[in-house]
Design an enzyme around this catalytic site. Sequence first.
Site, PDB file in Angstrom:
ATOM      1  N   ASN A  34       0.765  -1.195  -0.165  1.00 21.78           N
ATOM      2  CA  ASN A  34       0.009   0.005  -0.143  1.00 21.78           C
ATOM      3  C   ASN A  34       1.065   1.292  -0.152  1.00 21.78           C
ATOM      4  O   ASN A  34       1.654   1.423   1.035  1.00 21.78           O
ATOM      5  CB  ASN A  34      -1.007  -0.064   1.312  1.00 21.78           C
ATOM      6  CG  ASN A  34      -1.757   1.333   1.513  1.00 21.78           C
ATOM      7  OD1 ASN A  34      -1.747   2.139   0.464  1.00 21.78           O
ATOM      8  ND2 ASN A  34      -2.375   1.411   2.620  1.00 21.78           N
ATOM      9  N   TRP A  35       1.028   1.989  -1.171  1.00 19.28           N
ATOM     10  CA  TRP A  35       1.869   2.951  -1.405  1.00 19.28           C
ATOM     11  C   TRP A  35       1.220   4.204  -0.677  1.00 19.28           C
ATOM     12  O   TRP A  35       2.127   5.346  -0.687  1.00 19.28           O
ATOM     13  CB  TRP A  35       2.216   3.231  -2.666  1.00 19.28           C
ATOM     14  CG  TRP A  35       2.897   2.212  -3.324  1.00 19.28           C
ATOM     15  CD1 TRP A  35       3.509   0.846  -2.896  1.00 19.28           C
ATOM     16  CD2 TRP A  35       3.568   2.085  -4.589  1.00 19.28           C
ATOM     17  NE1 TRP A  35       4.118   0.242  -3.444  1.00 19.28           N
ATOM     18  CE2 TRP A  35       4.175   0.803  -4.801  1.00 19.28           C
ATOM     19  CE3 TRP A  35       3.669   2.686  -5.942  1.00 19.28           C
ATOM     20  CZ2 TRP A  35       4.740   0.489  -6.233  1.00 19.28           C
ATOM     21  CZ3 TRP A  35       4.021   2.413  -6.932  1.00 19.28           C
ATOM     22  CH2 TRP A  35       4.818   1.352  -7.187  1.00 19.28           C
ATOM     23  N   LYS A  36       0.132   4.341  -0.211  1.00 24.18           N
ATOM     24  CA  LYS A  36      -0.667   5.382   0.539  1.00 24.18           C
ATOM     25  C   LYS A  36      -0.361   6.558  -0.405  1.00 24.18           C
ATOM     26  O   LYS A  36      -0.344   6.512  -1.570  1.00 24.18           O
ATOM     27  CB  LYS A  36      -0.103   5.766   1.836  1.00 24.18           C
ATOM     28  CG  LYS A  36       0.135   4.353   2.746  1.00 24.18           C
ATOM     29  CD  LYS A  36       0.194   4.663   4.159  1.00 24.18           C
ATOM     30  CE  LYS A  36       0.262   3.381   4.908  1.00 24.18           C
ATOM     31  NZ  LYS A  36       0.021   3.512   6.284  1.00 24.18           N
ATOM     32  N   HIS A  44      -9.625   1.180   4.689  1.00 30.37           N
ATOM     33  CA  HIS A  44      -8.392   1.231   5.463  1.00 30.37           C
ATOM     34  C   HIS A  44      -8.376   2.107   6.806  1.00 30.37           C
ATOM     35  O   HIS A  44      -9.347   2.952   6.661  1.00 30.37           O
ATOM     36  CB  HIS A  44      -7.258   1.709   4.600  1.00 30.37           C
ATOM     37  CG  HIS A  44      -6.124   1.576   4.921  1.00 30.37           C
ATOM     38  ND1 HIS A  44      -5.621   2.403   5.953  1.00 30.37           N
ATOM     39  CD2 HIS A  44      -4.727   1.004   4.749  1.00 30.37           C
ATOM     40  CE1 HIS A  44      -4.392   2.188   6.480  1.00 30.37           C
ATOM     41  NE2 HIS A  44      -3.884   1.323   5.627  1.00 30.37           N
ATOM     42  N   GLU A  60      -7.029   4.368   7.787  1.00 29.06           N
ATOM     43  CA  GLU A  60      -6.528   5.742   7.797  1.00 29.06           C
ATOM     44  C   GLU A  60      -7.972   6.441   6.657  1.00 29.06           C
ATOM     45  O   GLU A  60      -8.372   7.697   7.302  1.00 29.06           O
ATOM     46  CB  GLU A  60      -5.443   6.034   6.708  1.00 29.06           C
ATOM     47  CG  GLU A  60      -4.307   5.811   7.714  1.00 29.06           C
ATOM     48  CD  GLU A  60      -2.991   5.233   7.059  1.00 29.06           C
ATOM     49  OE1 GLU A  60      -2.948   5.191   5.853  1.00 29.06           O
ATOM     50  OE2 GLU A  60      -1.983   4.682   7.684  1.00 29.06           O
ATOM     51  N   GLU A  94      -5.769  -5.163  10.704  1.00 28.51           N
ATOM     52  CA  GLU A  94      -4.683  -4.317  10.727  1.00 28.51           C
ATOM     53  C   GLU A  94      -5.085  -3.440  11.895  1.00 28.51           C
ATOM     54  O   GLU A  94      -5.369  -2.432  11.969  1.00 28.51           O
ATOM     55  CB  GLU A  94      -4.656  -3.326   9.512  1.00 28.51           C
ATOM     56  CG  GLU A  94      -4.226  -3.919   8.165  1.00 28.51           C
ATOM     57  CD  GLU A  94      -3.634  -2.937   7.336  1.00 28.51           C
ATOM     58  OE1 GLU A  94      -2.459  -2.897   6.985  1.00 28.51           O
ATOM     59  OE2 GLU A  94      -4.464  -2.027   6.880  1.00 28.51           O
ATOM     60  N   GLY A 142       2.207   1.946  10.984  1.00 23.44           N
ATOM     61  CA  GLY A 142       3.182   2.911  10.810  1.00 23.44           C
ATOM     62  C   GLY A 142       3.893   3.428  12.135  1.00 23.44           C
ATOM     63  O   GLY A 142       4.463   4.200  12.242  1.00 23.44           O
ATOM     64  N   SER A 155       3.359  -2.510  10.617  1.00 22.18           N
ATOM     65  CA  SER A 155       4.467  -2.504  10.615  1.00 22.18           C
ATOM     66  C   SER A 155       5.486  -3.571  10.264  1.00 22.18           C
ATOM     67  O   SER A 155       6.299  -4.137  10.940  1.00 22.18           O
ATOM     68  CB  SER A 155       4.955  -2.128  12.153  1.00 22.18           C
ATOM     69  OG  SER A 155       4.309  -0.833  12.392  1.00 22.18           O
ATOM     70  N   GLY A 160       2.565  -1.162   4.352  1.00 20.67           N
ATOM     71  CA  GLY A 160       2.924   0.347   3.936  1.00 20.67           C
ATOM     72  C   GLY A 160       4.288   0.771   3.883  1.00 20.67           C
ATOM     73  O   GLY A 160       4.797   0.411   2.651  1.00 20.67           O
TER      74      GLY A 160
HETATM   75  C1  PEP Z   1      -0.752  -0.109   5.843  1.00 23.00           C
HETATM   76  O1  PEP Z   1      -0.845   1.026   5.412  1.00 23.00           O
HETATM   77  O2  PEP Z   1      -1.701  -0.766   5.660  1.00 23.00           O
HETATM   78  C2  PEP Z   1       0.348  -0.445   6.958  1.00 23.00           C
HETATM   79  C3  PEP Z   1       0.212  -1.655   7.579  1.00 23.00           C
HETATM   80  O3  PEP Z   1       1.331   0.481   6.923  1.00 23.00           O
HETATM   81  P1  PEP Z   1       2.722   0.206   7.770  1.00 23.00           P
HETATM   82  O4  PEP Z   1       3.299  -1.191   6.996  1.00 23.00           O
HETATM   83  O5  PEP Z   1       3.642   1.171   7.406  1.00 23.00           O
HETATM   84  O6  PEP Z   1       2.413  -0.303   9.245  1.00 23.00           O
END
Ligand code: PEP
Length: 259
Positions: free
Chosen positions: A12-14, A103, A105, A175, A181, A221, A242
């Site tokens: 997931n490049w956000k 998601h 976010e 998640e 993050g 993470s 992410g």
């Molecule tokens: C995500 O964006 O879904 C995510 C899990 O981010 P990260 O790996 O940076 O925690």
Amino acid sequence: MGDDRITLVSGNWKMHENHFEALKLVQELAALLRASGVPEGREVSIHPTFTSLRTVQTAVETDHVPVALGAQTCHYEVRGAFTGEVSAEMLAKLNVAYVLAGHSERRLYCGETDEIVRRKVDAILANGMRAIVCVGESAEQRSSGEAMSVVTAQVASAVGGRDAEVAGAMVIAYEPLWAIGSGQSATVADAQEMCAAIREEVGRLAGAGAAATVRVQYGGSVTPDTAGALLEAPDVDGVLVGGASLDAERFMGIVRAGQ
Ligand code: PEP
């Protein structure tokens, strides 16, 4: 992971990488994949921003890069006066295969409720793509013992009432919000426990056949160092990544983890 479920590693490049940078990243990934390929029994999806989708699609299709194209969200309506939105059909026309829905976010910053997430999943499925439904509890909900009920309610909202075949083809990403993050991944035991509970809930909602085939990812993470143990857990069928997906070497370390 379960014996006959294909492991799905998703990046997931956000809101990172403009389309020039996205092209560079997919080319770096393509070079690494040319050297070592995607391990047997694994599948990879990458989820750039809307503005990079067409560029990444062209690169992937022209160079036959073995990754599926993914999107980060979509609107639930077919078309209309929804300024700034992108429909599921528009994504399908770009050969998008997987779309994230709900998601955390987007639930947090864009007001996406369980009802909206369900409507997005409807739109994704109606356009022949696969939904990756994101669920997870906050730190407060975990410390007050509500994690399981919060997560199973989110699953029930997205999956309930669907045919067994449809439910069984879905992907659900567990998640926990506190792990995204933060650098603080869930333990393998906690990830396994919740992914097993999600599978059980899918079984309650759509039957044992659906529970056997639904894929449950862990996200939060994940790094090349932690991915191997997570992917060995029997109910963890993949990871949603992410930060570490923005570096081709690190992402490939996750794709190959434990192999
Ligand atoms: C995500 O964006 O879904 C995510 C899990 O981010 P990260 O790996 O940076 O925690």
